[in-house]
Design a protein around this motif. Structure first.
Motif, PDB file in Angstrom:
ATOM      1  N   GLY A 142      -6.471   3.976   1.033  1.00 51.37           N
ATOM      2  CA  GLY A 142      -5.747   2.918   1.744  1.00 51.37           C
ATOM      3  C   GLY A 142      -6.655   1.874   2.345  1.00 51.37           C
ATOM      4  O   GLY A 142      -6.447   0.667   2.171  1.00 51.37           O
ATOM      5  N   LEU A 155      -6.204   9.771   1.457  1.00 52.45           N
ATOM      6  CA  LEU A 155      -5.341   8.606   1.714  1.00 52.45           C
ATOM      7  C   LEU A 155      -6.079   7.565   2.553  1.00 52.45           C
ATOM      8  O   LEU A 155      -5.922   6.356   2.334  1.00 52.45           O
ATOM      9  CB  LEU A 155      -4.067   9.050   2.425  1.00 52.45           C
ATOM     10  CG  LEU A 155      -3.046   9.834   1.591  1.00 52.45           C
ATOM     11  CD1 LEU A 155      -1.898  10.317   2.469  1.00 52.45           C
ATOM     12  CD2 LEU A 155      -2.513   8.970   0.447  1.00 52.45           C
ATOM     13  N   THR A 156      -6.890   8.029   3.510  1.00 57.20           N
ATOM     14  CA  THR A 156      -7.677   7.115   4.338  1.00 57.20           C
ATOM     15  C   THR A 156      -8.650   6.316   3.481  1.00 57.20           C
ATOM     16  O   THR A 156      -8.768   5.092   3.622  1.00 57.20           O
ATOM     17  CB  THR A 156      -8.461   7.900   5.411  1.00 57.20           C
ATOM     18  OG1 THR A 156      -7.537   8.544   6.283  1.00 57.20           O
ATOM     19  CG2 THR A 156      -9.347   6.969   6.232  1.00 57.20           C
ATOM     20  N   THR A 192      -5.565   7.293   8.716  1.00 59.53           N
ATOM     21  CA  THR A 192      -4.687   7.358   7.545  1.00 59.53           C
ATOM     22  C   THR A 192      -3.486   6.439   7.708  1.00 59.53           C
ATOM     23  O   THR A 192      -3.044   5.784   6.752  1.00 59.53           O
ATOM     24  CB  THR A 192      -4.193   8.805   7.329  1.00 59.53           C
ATOM     25  OG1 THR A 192      -5.317   9.681   7.227  1.00 59.53           O
ATOM     26  CG2 THR A 192      -3.356   8.919   6.066  1.00 59.53           C
ATOM     27  N   SER A 249      -5.038  13.719   3.966  1.00 60.71           N
ATOM     28  CA  SER A 249      -5.171  12.579   4.887  1.00 60.71           C
ATOM     29  C   SER A 249      -6.468  11.820   4.642  1.00 60.71           C
ATOM     30  O   SER A 249      -6.486  10.589   4.654  1.00 60.71           O
ATOM     31  CB  SER A 249      -5.109  13.057   6.342  1.00 60.71           C
ATOM     32  OG  SER A 249      -3.843  13.565   6.658  1.00 60.71           O
ATOM     33  N   LEU A 308      -1.350   2.115   6.119  1.00 59.43           N
ATOM     34  CA  LEU A 308       0.087   2.177   5.839  1.00 59.43           C
ATOM     35  C   LEU A 308       0.858   1.241   6.768  1.00 59.43           C
ATOM     36  O   LEU A 308       1.777   0.534   6.344  1.00 59.43           O
ATOM     37  CB  LEU A 308       0.592   3.613   5.999  1.00 59.43           C
ATOM     38  CG  LEU A 308       0.080   4.633   4.981  1.00 59.43           C
ATOM     39  CD1 LEU A 308       0.545   6.034   5.355  1.00 59.43           C
ATOM     40  CD2 LEU A 308       0.552   4.280   3.582  1.00 59.43           C
TER      41      LEU A 308
END
Length: 309
Positions: free
Chosen positions: A39, A35-36, A282, A32, A286
């Motif tokens: 992203g 991805l944070t 996270t 996570s 998205l």
């Protein structure tokens, strides 16, 4: 626990009573966090270099992504370290820094989400005057207010919390240093502190939330009057991402700060905090990329440019 924890460091109990859960959490939190970082960095990058995204909505989204990166970074590295090994300690200085930084950034996000709701209100309810209303100067002032209010709240709340006498109490039943759990270490009556925390939460949590709901109340009225189906879908599309982020963030954080001494906040506080400190940052990029054609288009153009280079 190791004997090094007897030197005056705080002991972050966290999830140590569930060692099997710790192993799974380490992998989940690490993924996570990565991805944070990826992203939100991508959102900052495309919003900064793509000419089509040089509008207030993405100016504020850039600030939100920056807040999310810094917020998780103030908490997750220490969490991963504690999940990985037997040592669950954090130094008093490290705890104080984490307390100030995480609360400042969390408070900033509360105000920033309200500012973003006002931007959507201006875009949908005042379309002809949007450019003049949301001028660059006002956008900078609103972003500055969000950051300064977060820093001011942290300065007051954390200083009061750290001044409480603890009489040697060092076992923190949480995975990071947070005000509601820190005040429970005090060896004096904390009723006044809980009341003060409650009223501070009303200002920094419920007031921005009330402004968000007011903005979307006006937006709902404007959307109902729209005759064009295409314009109606566009309005819902630009607001849908923000509403989703608001629901995720406020839905979890209010359970901790509005009722800090309730059995609900005490028993499930660690898992609720895990949601808004790790999962929500996270999900934010998205949500904004999956529901936003402009961001997806900007990412596509960036990738195409890199491939041609």
């Amino acid at each position: 626990m190791t004997n090094s924890s007897t030197k005056g460091d705080f002991i972050l109990v966290g999830f140590s009573d569930q060692p099997q859960l710790e192993k799974m959490l380490f992998v989940a939190v690490l993924i996570s966090y990565l991805l944070t970082l990826v992203g939100n960095t991508l959102i900052i990058l495309v919003s900064s270099i793509d000419p089509k995204l040089k509008i207030p909505m993405y100016f504020f989204l850039t600030h939100l992504s920056l807040v999310d990166i810094c917020f998780t970074t103030s908490i997750v590295p220490q969490l991963l370290w504690n999940l990985k090994g037997p040592a669950k300690t954090i130094t008093p200085l490290g705890c104080a820094i984490q307390l100030y930084v995480s609360l400042a950034l969390g408070s900033t996000e509360c105000v920033l989400l309200a500012v973003m709701a006002f931007d959507r209100y201006a875009a949908i309810c005042k379309p002809l005057h949007y450019t003049s209303v949301m001028n660059p100067r006002l956008c900078q002032v609103l972003a500055g207010v969000a950051w300064l209010s977060g820093a001011g709240n942290a300065l007051i709340q954390c200083t009061i919390t750290l001044w409480l006498p603890r009489c040697g109490h060092r076992w923190l039943h949480h995975f990071f240093c947070e005000v509601p759990s820190m005040i429970k270490l005090a060896c004096v009556d904390i009723h006044a502190n809980e009341i003060q925390l409650f009223f501070a939460s009303l200002v920094l949590l419920l007031l921005p939330l009330a402004l968000i709901l007011m903005s979307y109340g006006h937006i709902a009225k404007a959307v109902i009057r729209i005759k064009s189906v295409q314009a109606w879908h566009k309005a819902l599309g630009t607001c849908g991402s923000h509403l989703t982020v608001v629901s995720l963030f406020y839905g979890s954080i209010t359970a901790i700060y509005i009722q800090p001494n309730s059995s609900y906040a005490h028993n499930y506080g660690k898992f609720i905090s895990l949601f808004y400190t790790v999962i929500t940052p996270t999900l934010n990029p998205l949500i904004y990329t999956l529901r936003n054609k402009e961001v997806k288009g900007a990412l596509g153009r960036l990738c195409h440019r890199e491939l041609r280079a």
